[in-house]
Design an enzyme around this catalytic site. Structure first.
Site, PDB file in Angstrom:
ATOM      1  CE  LYS A 282      -4.388   1.369   2.088  1.00  0.00           C
ATOM      2  NZ  LYS A 282      -5.541   0.902   2.835  1.00  0.00           N
ATOM      3  CD  GLU A 367     -19.434  -2.483   8.295  1.00  0.00           C
ATOM      4  OE1 GLU A 367     -19.556  -3.569   7.692  1.00  0.00           O
ATOM      5  OE2 GLU A 367     -18.572  -1.633   7.995  1.00  0.00           O
ATOM      6  NE  ARG A 395     -22.899  -4.019   3.249  1.00  0.00           N
ATOM      7  CZ  ARG A 395     -21.716  -4.182   2.681  1.00  0.00           C
ATOM      8  NH1 ARG A 395     -20.734  -4.705   3.378  1.00  0.00           N
ATOM      9  NH2 ARG A 395     -21.539  -3.841   1.437  1.00  0.00           N
TER      10      ARG A 395
HETATM   11  C1  LIG Z   1     -19.165  -1.866   4.586  1.00  0.00           C
HETATM   12  C2  LIG Z   1     -17.992  -0.934   4.672  1.00  0.00           C
HETATM   13  N1  LIG Z   1     -17.420  -0.702   5.861  1.00  0.00           N
HETATM   14  C3  LIG Z   1     -16.362   0.137   5.945  1.00  0.00           C
HETATM   15  C4  LIG Z   1     -15.868   0.749   4.833  1.00  0.00           C
HETATM   16  C5  LIG Z   1     -14.723   1.763   4.958  1.00  0.00           C
HETATM   17  N2  LIG Z   1     -13.523   1.307   4.249  1.00  0.00           N
HETATM   18  C6  LIG Z   1     -13.207   1.765   3.033  1.00  0.00           C
HETATM   19  S1  LIG Z   1     -11.827   1.092   2.433  1.00  0.00           S
HETATM   20  C7  LIG Z   1     -11.599   0.177   3.817  1.00  0.00           C
HETATM   21  C8  LIG Z   1     -10.408  -0.728   3.929  1.00  0.00           C
HETATM   22  C9  LIG Z   1     -10.362  -1.675   2.798  1.00  0.00           C
HETATM   23  O1  LIG Z   1      -9.212  -2.475   2.897  1.00  0.00           O
HETATM   24  P1  LIG Z   1      -8.792  -3.350   1.669  1.00  0.00           P
HETATM   25  O2  LIG Z   1      -9.984  -4.003   1.086  1.00  0.00           O
HETATM   26  O3  LIG Z   1      -7.711  -4.251   2.108  1.00  0.00           O
HETATM   27  O4  LIG Z   1      -8.281  -2.327   0.600  1.00  0.00           O
HETATM   28  P2  LIG Z   1      -6.946  -1.429   0.625  1.00  0.00           P
HETATM   29  O5  LIG Z   1      -7.403  -0.042   0.927  1.00  0.00           O
HETATM   30  O6  LIG Z   1      -6.023  -1.973   1.653  1.00  0.00           O
HETATM   31  O7  LIG Z   1      -6.407  -1.535  -0.730  1.00  0.00           O
HETATM   32  C10 LIG Z   1     -12.614   0.410   4.734  1.00  0.00           C
HETATM   33  C11 LIG Z   1     -12.708  -0.193   6.070  1.00  0.00           C
HETATM   34  C12 LIG Z   1     -16.520   0.487   3.610  1.00  0.00           C
HETATM   35  N3  LIG Z   1     -16.146   1.073   2.470  1.00  0.00           N
HETATM   36  N4  LIG Z   1     -17.558  -0.363   3.556  1.00  0.00           N
END
Ligand SMILES: Cc1ncc(C[n+]2csc(CCOP(=O)(O)OP(=O)(O)O)c2C)c(N)n1
Length: 624
Positions: A282, A367, A395
């Protein structure tokens, strides 16, 4: 500078590039992203991590015939760049500009809209099932992060995929990070897989061994390649994914074209569900983001040299106030525990996590589980406080109803980002919580209007013996502290006397109601301004007395009108033989796209001038 990127207008252009140019393209994209996002803000670190992966996907597959679905969608900027949208980055996430997430109306390359996590595999499987029924043969690819894989729906989809032979390709983009460090047993499991011998080494070893067998060796290698498509799939049968029927390929280095293209070609030829485990970093290529990926996950305009925000704000936000208040209350009440669904940073819980590590639970992007987990703790005498953004809490609708409200359990929901959130757009606006929570039994909804009231609301919530939702907006409000409410009781409270009409506001809209009343008084209209700290259930007796005093009542809320606060007020009054005239101010539709909050409110007619004009017009009509 950026010459290769400038020459790429669509994915077909990538296919013409040689290996030197492909490398240059990745460099150009990183330079472009850092420069562009330093001006506009946006999701930087995730995108820097998927540059080679996205290029390789467009190199190997034929979008838009082959369909790519981006989980969460915050990492789709590179895809946007490669599909003809470079110029639109100037207005990324701005009013009428390009969305920060995939949008079907923006491009035929965006085949499914995302924003909330863990949906991509389900959508891909549905598209693949439709493809099979139609007799088509394009590919369907879901790109999902290791964070998003912690969401239960991703596993529901994998479980479903593993049953059959529908070909989908799941790309697991594993950077070991959610917004913060990824958590949980699955994350540990992926770490183990990450450190196992990588895909190409295993493949080379097997080919080497087989080729040493005279004459049949070479034939065996190509025969296996032809029939199975993957040598590795013959060898590694023991991953979790393989066990449930999904072929596992990987791990591969997500920044190495050779490895990526080889494995994607391999997956392309397979006739089954396949998961490719791709290891990425990242923030790759921008040292500050590599070092601090959480800070650069979603960032406001920043200085490239230092990484510092261009317009830092020293103001205490509602999230800060919540975090501080919870730490303070937890000191006295040892049964307070905090639950987060992968958002300790955004919800203000970092300090609590540090101070009370044993009483803090980050459950991943889960969630639904977070809510029922809290319900379980509440049955054992704990006071769980579940901090989740309004739109993500959607959710857990049934978990709140079935596991908390029906059992009248004392779970406190700290609902951050309630109301408009702005730049993240339609999927993230927190518009529905009042509508869906106010129809649930036993639920009390509170809405502090200034950061100082968050602690009071929490204290009040802790005196109740059932579920409570405390909803508050992004950022802070500017309402005068003279209107501070100590939450000794949560009934309607008159903030400003007036004889002609009543305006009832909740949360940040109380500030708006006060401004409207000032404008009205300039026009000779005297408005009583009332706040409703307890949004629901409301204080019936006081509401009746408001209706006794006023024939014309207006309500102002930052949520959808349908099923919301104002509708419930008017419905109550009509059912109790009051028939006030008036208007419900709120959002007429649940689809409000991206842009800064102020501009969006103006467009929605939720600003003092427009509300004032609407009220004056109504009053004038009544006079006639
Ligand atoms: C249902 C839901 N909960 C929380 C989020 C907030 N959120 C956006 S990106 C993220 C992290 C995602 O991590 P990953 O899938 O590993 O992607 P990366 O950013 O590491 O590439 C979160 C918690 C969301 N978009 N949807």
């Amino acid at each position: 500078m950026l010459d290769v990127l400038k020459a790429v207008h669509c994915p077909q252009d990538i296919k013409k590039l040689n290996s030197y140019e492909l490398k240059q393209l990745a460099k150009d994209i990183r330079t472009f992203l850092v420069q562009s996002l330093s001006q506009t803000g946006g999701h930087l670190a995730s995108n820097l991590g998927v540059v080679e992966l996205t290029i390789a996907l467009h190199y190997v597959f034929n979008a838009p015939e082959d369909k790519m679905i981006w989980d969460v969608g915050h990492q789709a900027y590179v895809h946007k760049l490669l599909t003809g949208r470079r110029k639109d980055f100037k207005k990324l996430r701005k009013l009428d500009g390009m969305s920060g997430f995939p949008k079907k109306k923006e491009s035929p390359y965006d085949v499914f809209e995302t924003g909330h996590s863990s949906t991509s595999i389900s959508a891909a499987l549905g598209m693949a099932a439709a493809r099979d029924l139609k007799g088509d043969n394009h590919k369907v690819i879901a790109v999902i992060g290791d964070g998003a894989l912690t969401g239960g729906m991703a596993f529901e989809a994998l479980n479903n995929a593993g049953r059959g032979h529908t070909n989908i390709i799941v790309i697991l983009n594993d950077n070991e990070m959610s917004i913060s460090k990824n958590v949980g047993g699955l994350c540990k499991y992926l770490n183990k897989l990450r450190s196992s011998k990588d895909y190409l080494r295993v493949k080379e070893d097997v080919e080497g061994v087989l080729e040493q067998v005279p004459v049949i060796g070479r034939h065996a290698v190509s025969a296996i390649k032809r029939t199975k498509g993957s040598l590795k799939s013959l060898l590694i049968q023991n991953t979790l994914f393989e066990q449930i029927g999904v072929t596992y390929l990987g791990p591969v280095d997500g920044h190495c074209y050779d490895e990526l293209i080889d494995i994607l070609e391999n997956a392309k030829s397979m006739k089954r569900p396949v998961l490719i485990h791709v290891k990425t970093k990242k923030g790759k290529g921008y040292a500050l983001a590599e070092k601090n990926p959480s800070v650069f996950h979603g960032i406001a305009p920043f200085d490239i040299e230092t990484g510092k925000l261009k317009n830092p704000s020293a103001a205490t936000t509602f999230s800060d106030a919540f975090g501080t208040a919870l730490c303070k209350l937890a000191q006295k009440k040892e049964n307070i525990v905090a639950v987060s669904a992968a958002m300790p940073d955004g919800t203000g819980l970092l300090e609590f996590a540090k101070t009370y590590p044993k009483r803090f639970f980050d459950v991943g992007i889960a969630e639904q589980h977070a809510v029922t987990f809290a319900a379980g703790m509440a049955t054992e005498g704990y006071r769980p406080v579940v901090a989740i953004y309004s739109s993500f809490l959607q959710r857990a609708y049934d978990q709140i109803l079935h596991d908390v409200c029906l059992q009248n359990l004392p779970v406190i929901f700290a609902i951050d980002r309630a109301g408009l959130v702005g730049e993240d757009g339609a999927t993230h606006q927190g518009l529905y919580d009042i509508a869906y929570l106010s129809s649930m039994p036993n639920m009390t909804i509170l809405s502090p209007k200034m950061t100082e009231e968050v602690e009071e609301a929490l204290k009040y919530a802790l005196t109740l013996d059932g579920p409570v939702a405390i909803r508050y907006p992004k950022g802070y409000t500017n309402i005068s502290k003279v209107y501070f409410n100590s939450y000794e009781n949560i009934g309607f409270k008159t903030l400003k006397e007036g004889n002609d009409i009543a305006i009832i506001g909740i949360g940040r809209m109380v500030e708006m109601a006060l401004e409207v009343s000032c404008k009205l008084s300039e026009q000779g209209i005297s408005a009583e301004v009332i706040e409703a700290p307890g949004v629901y259930p409301f204080d019936d007796a006081k509401l009746q007395s408001i209706a006794d005093r006023h024939n014309t009542i207006f309500t102002v809320e930052d949520g959808v009108i349908a099923g919301g606060f104002g509708e419930k007020i008017f419905s109550y009054l009509i059912n109790h033989q009051h028939a006030p005239r008036g208007h419900v101010f709120g959002y007429k539709t649940g689809i409000i796209e991206h842009g800064d909050i102020k501009s969006l409110m103006i467009r929605e007619g939720l600003e003092p001038e427009a509300i004032c004009n609407k009220i004056l017009t109504m009053l004038q009509k009544e006079k006639r």
